[in-house]
Design an enzyme around this catalytic site. Sequence first.
Site, PDB file in Angstrom:
ATOM      1  N   ASP A  53       0.815  -1.212   0.000  1.00  9.31           N
ATOM      2  CA  ASP A  53       0.000   0.000   0.000  1.00  9.31           C
ATOM      3  C   ASP A  53       0.849   1.262   0.000  1.00  9.31           C
ATOM      4  O   ASP A  53       2.062   1.226   0.239  1.00  9.31           O
ATOM      5  CB  ASP A  53      -0.900   0.015   1.242  1.00  9.31           C
ATOM      6  N   TYR A 111       7.554  -9.867   7.166  1.00 13.97           N
ATOM      7  CA  TYR A 111       7.329  -8.434   7.332  1.00 13.97           C
ATOM      8  C   TYR A 111       7.892  -7.998   8.675  1.00 13.97           C
ATOM      9  O   TYR A 111       7.970  -8.791   9.621  1.00 13.97           O
ATOM     10  CB  TYR A 111       5.832  -8.108   7.314  1.00 13.97           C
TER      11      TYR A 111
END
EC number: 5.4.99.12
Length: 247
Positions: A53, A111
């Site tokens: 994003d 992540y």
Amino acid sequence: MRMKCTISYDGHLFYGYQVQPGQRTIQDELEKALQTLHKAKERIPVVSSGRTDSGVHAVGQTIHFDSPLSIPEAKWPYALNALLPDDISVRKAEAVNDQFHARFSAKRKEYRYMIYRGRHPDVFKRYYAYHVPYDLDMEKVKEASRYLVGTHDFTSFCATKTEVKDKVRTVHELEWSDTGDGLQMRIVGSGFLYNMVRIIAGTLLDVGTGKFSPGDIEKMILAKNRDAAGRTAPAHGLYLWRVIYDN
């Protein structure tokens, strides 16, 4: 020839990874650079391990593309970096077989979520770590994290607009570490739903403040309802660290 590249990018000034008309995106910059390098009339399609994003960073995103050029592997990063903006960098390139797919061949992703704990905001970290100046009970945060490891339906931990029907995912590792002036959440999984890592980070921070108890995490998983979980942590603290493939 199919090329696999590991790339890094600073997501701050991008409108996410995927091409969007009229917006600056990572995919758009990559495809423009490849088009220039190939002296092609049309774009060279680039496939990534997944989209990120707006504001999300990457240390080790993986892409692939097909090219007829006979450029040695070691020269590809130099060739592309000369054409890319300075907030995208090709770190490594290697030739792979045509069956390799940056997304579908991936086995796991890692992540990391970065948190800055200083009392006052740090202007140099404002786009790269989430500022959390209040006290956190890290023992409870770590206890709560253990409930999320394993294979679960993560409906409560993804955005309501998530389109995929199967929301079962496996989290292999979830751990927290002290970075000196902050915290780092590291999570490894078989795959992640839309906003899943950010919702997990935000919810675990809510446990740290006492809004939720560690045991509430189990109830959230069973609820299969986004409203049952905590907040979504901001995008700018999130980094796609690496994508893991079979050798």
